[in-house]
Design a protein around this motif. Structure first.
Motif, PDB file in Angstrom:
ATOM      1  N   TYR A 300       2.834  -1.364  -1.100  1.00 23.43           N
ATOM      2  CA  TYR A 300       3.359  -0.763  -2.325  1.00 23.43           C
ATOM      3  C   TYR A 300       4.727  -1.310  -2.725  1.00 23.43           C
ATOM      4  O   TYR A 300       5.291  -0.882  -3.735  1.00 23.43           O
ATOM      5  CB  TYR A 300       3.443   0.759  -2.152  1.00 23.43           C
ATOM      6  N   ASP A 317      -1.922   9.243   1.656  1.00 28.15           N
ATOM      7  CA  ASP A 317      -3.220   9.351   2.317  1.00 28.15           C
ATOM      8  C   ASP A 317      -3.586   7.937   2.781  1.00 28.15           C
ATOM      9  O   ASP A 317      -3.470   6.974   2.011  1.00 28.15           O
ATOM     10  CB  ASP A 317      -4.274   9.882   1.336  1.00 28.15           C
ATOM     11  N   TYR A 338      -7.796   1.709   3.194  1.00 31.76           N
ATOM     12  CA  TYR A 338      -7.556   2.448   1.945  1.00 31.76           C
ATOM     13  C   TYR A 338      -6.223   3.181   2.082  1.00 31.76           C
ATOM     14  O   TYR A 338      -5.858   3.656   3.164  1.00 31.76           O
ATOM     15  CB  TYR A 338      -8.670   3.454   1.681  1.00 31.76           C
ATOM     16  N   SER A 340      -3.405   5.762  -0.418  1.00 32.04           N
ATOM     17  CA  SER A 340      -3.062   6.419  -1.673  1.00 32.04           C
ATOM     18  C   SER A 340      -1.637   6.926  -1.565  1.00 32.04           C
ATOM     19  O   SER A 340      -1.269   7.546  -0.566  1.00 32.04           O
ATOM     20  CB  SER A 340      -4.022   7.583  -1.949  1.00 32.04           C
ATOM     21  N   SER A 342       1.218   9.005  -3.945  1.00 32.58           N
ATOM     22  CA  SER A 342       1.551   9.720  -5.186  1.00 32.58           C
ATOM     23  C   SER A 342       3.063   9.775  -5.323  1.00 32.58           C
ATOM     24  O   SER A 342       3.753  10.380  -4.490  1.00 32.58           O
ATOM     25  CB  SER A 342       0.972  11.135  -5.169  1.00 32.58           C
ATOM     26  N   THR A 347      -0.449   8.564  -9.126  1.00 30.84           N
ATOM     27  CA  THR A 347      -1.109   8.193  -7.870  1.00 30.84           C
ATOM     28  C   THR A 347      -1.510   6.724  -7.914  1.00 30.84           C
ATOM     29  O   THR A 347      -2.167   6.271  -8.867  1.00 30.84           O
ATOM     30  CB  THR A 347      -2.355   9.061  -7.631  1.00 30.84           C
ATOM     31  N   HIS A 348      -1.130   6.007  -6.836  1.00 28.51           N
ATOM     32  CA  HIS A 348      -1.481   4.590  -6.698  1.00 28.51           C
ATOM     33  C   HIS A 348      -2.500   4.482  -5.554  1.00 28.51           C
ATOM     34  O   HIS A 348      -2.173   4.746  -4.395  1.00 28.51           O
ATOM     35  CB  HIS A 348      -0.247   3.752  -6.356  1.00 28.51           C
ATOM     36  N   LYS A 349      -3.718   4.048  -5.883  1.00 32.63           N
ATOM     37  CA  LYS A 349      -4.774   3.893  -4.870  1.00 32.63           C
ATOM     38  C   LYS A 349      -5.083   2.411  -4.682  1.00 32.63           C
ATOM     39  O   LYS A 349      -5.216   1.673  -5.676  1.00 32.63           O
ATOM     40  CB  LYS A 349      -6.043   4.631  -5.288  1.00 32.63           C
ATOM     41  N   TRP A 351      -7.492  -0.472  -2.189  1.00 34.63           N
ATOM     42  CA  TRP A 351      -8.556  -0.727  -1.216  1.00 34.63           C
ATOM     43  C   TRP A 351      -8.453  -2.174  -0.724  1.00 34.63           C
ATOM     44  O   TRP A 351      -8.144  -3.080  -1.509  1.00 34.63           O
ATOM     45  CB  TRP A 351      -9.937  -0.535  -1.858  1.00 34.63           C
ATOM     46  N   ASP A 364      -6.611  -2.277  -6.866  1.00 33.45           N
ATOM     47  CA  ASP A 364      -6.667  -0.913  -7.370  1.00 33.45           C
ATOM     48  C   ASP A 364      -8.072  -0.599  -7.864  1.00 33.45           C
ATOM     49  O   ASP A 364      -8.992  -1.415  -7.725  1.00 33.45           O
ATOM     50  CB  ASP A 364      -5.612  -0.693  -8.459  1.00 33.45           C
ATOM     51  N   GLU A 365      -8.261   0.585  -8.440  1.00 35.98           N
ATOM     52  CA  GLU A 365      -9.612   1.016  -8.823  1.00 35.98           C
ATOM     53  C   GLU A 365     -10.229   0.147  -9.908  1.00 35.98           C
ATOM     54  O   GLU A 365     -11.458   0.142 -10.090  1.00 35.98           O
ATOM     55  CB  GLU A 365      -9.578   2.479  -9.295  1.00 35.98           C
ATOM     56  N   ARG A 520     -16.340   0.331  -2.274  1.00 34.39           N
ATOM     57  CA  ARG A 520     -15.539   1.531  -2.474  1.00 34.39           C
ATOM     58  C   ARG A 520     -16.350   2.795  -2.233  1.00 34.39           C
ATOM     59  O   ARG A 520     -15.895   3.747  -1.603  1.00 34.39           O
ATOM     60  CB  ARG A 520     -15.012   1.556  -3.922  1.00 34.39           C
TER      61      ARG A 520
END
Length: 547
Positions: A300, A317, A338, A340, A342, A347-349, A351, A364-365, A520
């Motif tokens: 990040y 997470d 993975y 996550s 916030s 929220t930044h997710k 994978w 990201d997604e 995912r």
């Protein structure tokens, strides 16, 4: 029994053996004298014929001396087998007698024991003429002496000893082995056998090494009266959790090395929590290993400023792999699959995914890579202590442009390359102290100043990858405390690193994007079936947050 040849007065008066011994010795002496005279006469005659009257005297003298030497050698050869007997016959009557005896009825095929007896006034010395010197009590005493000798010999047998040593800074493996008692030649060959599987140069200070020796017990001595050196038999070390290196001595005395690989099973772990202090502290409280937290910070660091943007109440997470041994004990952390984070309600997710070209990344997604051309903060856990722009210089005392940003951090904190590139310089540079400059693509350059030192292999011309450790925080040059001075140059002009808009990484499309979304979904199912230990960590985190 066997007598040394020394006889008592009674034997000289009445023993038939002593009467026969004198003529035999006299006969041997007369034969030697006669042979010598014949040899001298023969060589004298030959020399007169061959050399003439004038030179025969010198020649005959030399040949005579040669003959005497040959006779002496012959005599020594004849009496050599009886050397011990001859010497003993010249000693005093009270000298120790060496007797060979065997008091065990079942030991007919074994070597007979040698026992030293010191004669006293109350008994006479044995000989072939008087073999009955041993009484029952004397035999018991001799047997007791023999038993004690055997016990002492058994106690002195070598035993196996294991020693653990640690490599000191600047010390070689050969030096460690020699210091532990190994013969230097053995140490050299043992290290050579190891080199085929693992280079000793890769060993670091503090590395634990197990050694096996064969040695005599404490107080034991070799036959020459000196304590023997330890006999090195094996070396073993574990350079990492997945493998071990062993070197053993073979029957012929040579050393053989081998590499042993451990087999682990892979499992998956999930942990989550609320940030009250910092991602690092609250992550550890939730059961997240330090190396996984560091990886999250790197993930990040392209989009989140951990020094200014993280606030109490932000959440995290993480789902990662872990390796377990045969006893189901966690032995090594794997990859972050993975994560996550916030921050400020957003929220930044991310994978982990390999598009198929062998170059994995975090996406990201929407399939957008989390990587950017340059990292925002090329140092972990630092505090922004000075921004970009005009300021009053803390040492010079007047205002001037501060052409970068300062991150305060403890001395020795790792510094990362902000992007892929080539080292332009890595040396001492005026008031910047230890300084590194990296040339990137598209006219970008980054600079890192006041370093405590450079990472291994960092020099001008070296290629580096984004996130690679290049140096360590310090306070060299014109500095008031340990910190990193970080600059970004675009086509030679200094820019604010925190406000700079840089290109992002690649974006997945078509079949690659479809494969990413399918992975995912599979991962979402795996995360729902997370191990019990993960849910326990989650519950503990929630409880801590409530307090």
């Amino acid at each position: 029994m066997y007598d040394t040849g020394i006889q008592t007065k009674d034997e000289l008066n009445s023993g038939a053996a002593s009467i026969e011994a004198a003529p035999a010795a006299s006969s041997l002496w007369h034969r030697a004298r006669r042979n010598t005279r014949i040899s001298l006469k023969f060589y004298a005659s030959v020399s007169r014929l061959a050399l003439g009257q004038s030179r025969w005297i010198a020649a005959s003298g030399a040949l005579g001396a040669l003959s005497l030497g040959l006779v002496g050698i012959g005599m020594a050869t004849l009496v050599a087998p009886y050397e011990g007997v001859a010497s003993a016959s010249l000693t005093a009557d009270r000298a120790p007698r060496v007797l060979a005896l065997d008091l065990r009825p079942d030991a007919a095929d074994e070597p007979r024991a040698i026992v030293a007896i010191q004669p006293t006034d109350d008994f006479h010395t044995a000989s072939l003429a008087d073999p009955g010197m041993f009484t029952g009590d004397m035999a018991d005493d001799a047997m007791a002496d023999l038993t004690n000798t055997e016990i002492d010999a058994a106690a002195a047998e070598p035993r196996e000893v294991e020693v653990k040593v640690a490599l000191a800074s600047g010390e070689t493996l050969t030096e460690v082995l020699a210091k532990a008692g190994a013969d230097r030649i053995d140490a050299y060959h043992a290290v050579a056998a190891m080199s085929a599987h693992y280079s000793p140069r890769k060993l670091r200070a503090g590395q634990e090494i197990s050694l096996s020796f064969m040695e005599l017990p404490e107080g034991g001595e070799a036959l020459d009266g000196e304590t023997p050196a330890r006999y090195l038999t094996a070396i073993s070390l574990q350079p990492d959790i997945e493998r071990a290196i062993e070197v053993t001595r073979e029957a012929d005395g040579s050393f053989n090395g081998r590499e042993l690989m451990r087999e682990f099973t892979e499992g998956y772990v999930r942990a989550a929590g609320t940030i009250e202090n910092s991602l690092f502290l609250d992550g550890e409280r939730a059961g997240v290993p330090p190396q996984i937290i560091v990886e999250m910070i790197r993930m990040y660091s392209y989009s989140v400023d951990f020094q200014r943007e993280i606030q109490p109440g932000d959440k995290f997470d993480v789902y990662f792999s872990r390796k377990f041994d045969e006893n189901n004990n966690a032995v090594k952390e794997g990859d972050v699959l993975y994560a996550s984070l916030s921050v400020g309600g957003r929220t930044h997710k991310l994978w982990r995914f390999d598009p198929g070209d062998g170059v994995w990344d975090y996406f990201d997604e929407n399939g957008q890579s989390m990587k950017k051309f340059l990292m925002k903060t090329p140092v972990d856990g630092a505090r922004l202590s000075s921004g970009f722009g005009m300021r009053k210089h803390p040492i010079l005392g007047y205002s001037r442009l501060h052409g970068g940003v300062d991150f305060a951090a403890p001395t020795g904190t790792p510094i990362y390359a902000a992007g892929d590139g080539t080292i332009k310089r890595a040396n001492r540079f005026g008031s910047y102290g230890n300084y590194i400059a990296i040339r990137h693509a598209n006219g970008y350059e980054t600079a890192y100043a006041h370093l405590n030192g450079f990472a291994r292999g960092i020099r001008a011309g070296t290629r580096v990858r984004q996130g690679q450790v290049i140096g360590y925080v310090g306070t060299t040059g014109r500095s008031t405390g340990p910190h990193l001075h970080y600059e970004v140059h675009v086509n030679g002009k200094k820019m604010n690193p925190l406000a700079l808009k840089v290109p992002t990484g690649r974006k997945l499309e078509g079949p690659q994007l479809a494969a990413f979304k399918a992975q995912r979904d599979v991962m979402a199912t795996q995360m729902a079936e997370a191990p019990t230990m993960t849910r326990v960590a989650q519950a503990g985190t929630d409880s801590d947050s409530a307090n």
